[in-house]
Each structure stands twice: as structure tokens, then as C-alpha cells.
Design an enzyme around this catalytic site. Structure first.
Site, short mmCIF file in Angstrom:
data_model
loop_
_atom_site.label_atom_id
_atom_site.label_comp_id
_atom_site.label_asym_id
_atom_site.label_seq_id
_atom_site.Cartn_x
_atom_site.Cartn_y
_atom_site.Cartn_z
N SER A 243 -37.87 17.51 -13.83
CA SER A 243 -37.61 18.11 -14.53
C SER A 243 -36.97 19.53 -14.43
CB SER A 243 -38.01 17.79 -16.01
OG SER A 243 -38.98 18.51 -16.49
N LYS A 244 -37.39 20.71 -15.57
CA LYS A 244 -36.97 22.17 -15.13
C LYS A 244 -38.58 22.30 -15.50
CE LYS A 244 -32.16 23.19 -15.62
NZ LYS A 244 -31.58 23.94 -16.99
N ARG A 245 -39.72 21.21 -15.28
CA ARG A 245 -40.78 21.93 -15.46
C ARG A 245 -41.02 21.67 -14.62
NH1 ARG A 245 -44.50 18.13 -16.91
NH2 ARG A 245 -42.02 17.09 -16.84
#
Ligand code: GLU
Length: 476
Positions: A243-245
Site C-alpha cells: 500500500s502507499k505506506r
């Protein structure tokens, strides 16, 4: 029968690396075994689909070199066919009208929840006498169309997972057409895949739970299902779904960070596939010839951006300067230090600079950053380099002065300069490093650079001597 595979992204965001991996595998399969690679934009969710996102998908695929073979198809344009297919299922008894109102469904759902159960639609709710159904239809009462899930079990032979079987009793009679006559995802996909004569559906394994419903729909519609291959998910370094994390997840981000498309494809190809052995670096042609369904993996793939950069470095080292020129040139020109016309005027020199820099860079931006110092009039000194190699300013200044004097008196070629500086080191009773390292800081301001004699050659006599002089003055 010729293979027909498709990539079917929903245009609700940028092209995610997971989507790009799926597209690549479909493309590789078709290039390896023959057939067509098709693109279908699944834009039935009008609220979330955007043209920008569709454009980003096209751009991303083109950048990766994954050209599709026929005209793009848009799911949203096929709704009339989806509705006709739903009517046919109604007529054949594989589906039925459900007049249950949303309020009633909410109430039933609430009751099930209160009992601590998962809500299941009871088809008896929709079991009305034929004349009652006709009356309601004539009256214009809204209804959804539900699929009548048959008894038994549903299985398919997955190219990745082997045989997968689901008992049908675990599948609710699901809606295929909502009361506003819009098709649900599972139904639109099957209607479209039938229409496009898809022979193999290769997609992320997050779709496995959809597949039994789709297989049942194929059969009810009188078609043999295609084959399926469910590819493993891509995880970040911490083992959680990417994910963007974890950093950039859009293909476009990597393009703009200076990753080469061939390196990106090579890296993505290893996300769920192994050519066997520990082979890693492969050209597109090699990947095509090595690709096989047997090499598909089940285990989640780990997206390691450090590895991607390493791989990109390997590609940069293999890519001829003439091919890097059109990629790096706009970056260097954007820095404002040089114009494209000036590069053309010194094309051979520019290509030799690219040749020097590409072997130690990780991204094309790295090359552009490192190239800057060869165009600018002054040097920016990295404090770490200064602290390390100009620790004692007086010594550094005197060595640099002597170095400058020797170089000024030497023919400007690498062999002659190397001989002169080695001789100077001997005379001063120091190792070569004691001369080369302060010189490197004077010439490029950095701890690392290509070989010092290459740097001297590419900078040229005038610029090199001026930089040594400037360093002496600064130290002195
Ligand atoms: N549109 C779906 C998605 O983006 C893919 C559907 C499919 O491949 O069957 O996840």
C-alpha cells in the site's frame, strides 16, 4: 483455438504496480504461447471511474511496452448486453426476480446480525406465484435479478493453485442486475469475457472468491468457463499487502524516479514467477521465451524497492549511451545548466559522459544529478567529502597545488596523467589515494565519482585546472 487473454483494470486510480504485474503476465503468456492480449477498462462504477485514470493506465502500459492487440473495450459500453444476458438467465430459470425492498433487506440483515449470524438471502422470499410476478412487473415495482445458485459444488483447475473447489451452499443467490438495471461486477465480467472469447483469466488471487460465482454463471449461460490463473498478491517488506505506506505504488512514480521500463518489467516479472534457477536479469525477449505457467508461484511476492534500484543499476550499466541519451537529456536540460543544442554540439563528449556515469548510477535521475557538475562553472562541495579528504586544509592545499602543477605540465591523456601523478606520489612518499582523493573532491566535490583519470578527461584540461585552482584558493 488461439489464446485470448485480457487485462481488465478498473479506472479508479493510477496504474498500480500489482495491476502492471498482472498485465505483464497476461502479455508474456500471449507472447510466449501465441494469441491476443486484450485490454478492457472496467468503468461500470461511474462514480469512481475517471478519464485521468484510464489515461494513466494507457500511459503506464505503453511505457512498459505492453501493447494490447485489439481496440480497447469499455465495460460501461456493454451494459445493454449485460442486461440482455440477465434476461436470458431469467427466461431459462437460472435467475429470478427479487422484489424485496432495500428496507426489508436491511431489516433482515439487522435480524441476522442480532442473532450473530451472517445474513443469507432466502430464495423463498422471492418465490411468488407467476401471476403475482406479472402483476408487479406490470405495475412497475422495482426488482433485482438474482442468480439461482445450483446445488453441488463448483471447482476449476487453477494454473497456479491446482484444483480449487467451493461447495455451492456457501454461495448466496447473488444479485446479477440491480434494481436500477446496472450489472454487478461478477456478472459484467462473465458477460464480457464470453463476448471477448477469453480463454484464460489471469488475475490477482484476491479474486479467487469471485471465481466460483463466475464459473456458475458461465455454465448457466451455456458456455464452458475459461481457464483461470490466480497470481499471488504483492506485499511490502513487512509482509503486509502493498500500500502507499510502503512508498510509491504507482507505475508512473517509478517512471518519474528514473527507473527504466525494461528494469521495471524485469522486476515485476519476478513478482510471482520464477524462470527457474536463480536467474534474475532477463531482457523482454528472454522473459518471453522463458515464461511458462509452470513457473508461476503461489507465495506472496515481496516488493523490495532497493532490489528494484539495484536491478535498474544493472540495466543502466547494460544500456548503450545512445539509448540513455533521450531519457537523461531532458533531465539534464531541465536543470538549466546546458541546452539540448549545446549537447548536440558536443554529442561525442556527452555520450562519453553518459558512458562514464551509467555504470555507477541506480536511476536515470542519479545520472542527471551526477552529470550536473560536469556542466556547471563551480563545484558544490559535499561536507562529508571535505571532512574526509581535506581534513587538514594546509596539507590538502599543498598536495593540490603540486597536483595542478604536474597536470599543467603533462599531455592531457589518461595514461600520461596517471604516470605523472603516480610519480608525484612517489616523490612525496605518499600512496596514490592521498593525491587522488583530494583531487576528486576538487573536481566533482563528491566522495565518489568515476575513475579520476576518466573524470579529468571528460572535464577537460581547462575546467580541471580551474577547479584545482579554486580548491587551492578555498583551502588556502
Ligand atoms: N476490474 C477488476 C480489478 O481491477 C479485475 C477483474 C478481473 O480481472 O476479472 O480488480
Amino acid at each position: 483455438m488461439s489464446n485470448r487473454l485480457r487485462f481488465a483494470p478498473s479506472p479508479t486510480g493510477y496504474l498500480h504496480v500489482g495491476g502492471a504485474r498482472t498485465a505483464l503476465f497476461n502479455w508474456l503468456y500471449v507472447r510466449r504461447y501465441g494469441g491476443q492480449f486484450l485490454l478492457r477498462i472496467e468503468d461500470t462504477d461511474r462514480a469512481r471511474s475517471t478519464e485521468d485514470s484510464t489515461r494513466a493506465i494507457f500511459e503506464g502500459l505503453r511505457w512498459l511496452g505492453l501493447q494490447w492487440d485489439e481496440e480497447v473495450s469499455y465495460q460501461g459500453a456493454n451494459v445493454a448486453r449485460h442486461q440482455a444476458d440477465a434476461r436470458r438467465l431469467l427466461e431459462s430459470g437460472h435467475a429470478y426476480r427479487d422484489f424485496t425492498t432495500p428496507a426489508e433487506l436491511d431489516r433482515l440483515r439487522g435480524e441476522a446480525e442480532a442473532r450473530g449470524q451472517a445474513f443469507r438471502f432466502d430464495r423463498r422470499l422471492a418465490d411468488l406465484p407467476a401471476d403475482e410476478i406479472d402483476r408487479r412487473v406490470a405495475r412497475g415495482d422495482p426488482f433485482a435479478i438474482r442468480f439461482r445458485v445450483p446445488e453441488g459444488e463448483t471447482s476449476w483447475d487453477d494454473l497456479v493453485h491446482g484444483t480449487i473447489t467451493f461447495p455451492n451452499k456457501d454461495v448466496d443467490d447473488f444479485v446479477i442486475l440491480r434494481s436500477d438495471a446496472s450489472p454487478v461486477y461478477n456478472f459484467a465480467v462473465v458477460s464480457d469475457d464470453v463476448d471477448m472469447r477469453i480463454t484464460l483469466v489471469m488475475r490477482g488471487d484476491d479474486h479467487i472468491s469471485n471465481t466460483p460465482k463466475q464459473v456458475m454463471l458461465y455454465r448457466a449461460m451455456g458456455h464452458e468457463p475459461p481457464r483461470f490463473a490466480h497470481l499471488p498478491m504483492i506485499h511490502g517488506m513487512d509482509g503486509k499487502k502493498l500500500s502507499k505506506r510502503h512508498g510509491a505504488t504507482a507505475v508512473g512514480d517509478y517512471q518519474h524516479e528514473g527507473i527504466l521500463p525494461a528494469a521495471m518489467c524485469n522486476f515485476l516479472a519476478l513478482m510471482g514467477w520464477s524462470p527457474g534457477g536463480d536467474r534474475e536479469i532477463m531482457s523482454m525477449d528472454e522473459m518471453v521465451s522463458l515464461f511458462s505457467a509452470e513457473g508461476l508461484l503461489r507465495k506472496a511476492a515481496i516488493f523490495d524497492t532497493k532490489k528494484l534500484e539495484w536491478m535498474n543499476g544493472q540495466y543502466l550499466a547494460l544500456t548503450p549511451a545512445t539509448e540513455l541519451d533521450p531519457i537523461v537529456r531532458p533531465l539534464v536540460v531541465a536543470s538549466g545548466l546546458v541546452t539540448s543544442a549545446q549537447l548536440d554540439a558536443r554529442r561525442d563528449w556527452w555520450l562519453s559522459l553518459l558512458d562514464l556515469l551509467r555504470v555507477r548510477a541506480r536511476t536515470t535521475h542519479d545520472i542527471a544529478r551526477q552529470a550536473a557538475t560536469y556542466f556547471s562553472d563551480s563545484v558544490e562541495y559535499d561536507p562529508d567529502a571535505v571532512a574526509k579528504h581535506w581534513k587538514d586544509p594546509a596539507t590538502a592545499a599543498s598536495i593540490l597545488r603540486a597536483t595542478g602543477d604536474r597536470l599543467a605540465a603533462t599531455a592531457w591523456n589518461a595514461a600520461a596523467m596517471e604516470e605523472a601523478l603516480r610519480k608525484l606520489a612517489e616523490e612525496l612518499g605518499v600512496g596514490g589515494g592521498k593525491i587522488f582523493q583530494p583531487l576528486r573532491v576538487a573536481l566533482v566535490g563528491q566522495l565518489a565519482s568515476p575513475g579520476i583519470f576518466d573524470v579529468l578527461m571528460v572535464l577537460g584540461q581547462e575546467k580541471s585546472l580551474a577547479r584545482i585552482q579554486a580548491a587551492v584558493e578555498r583551502l588556502g
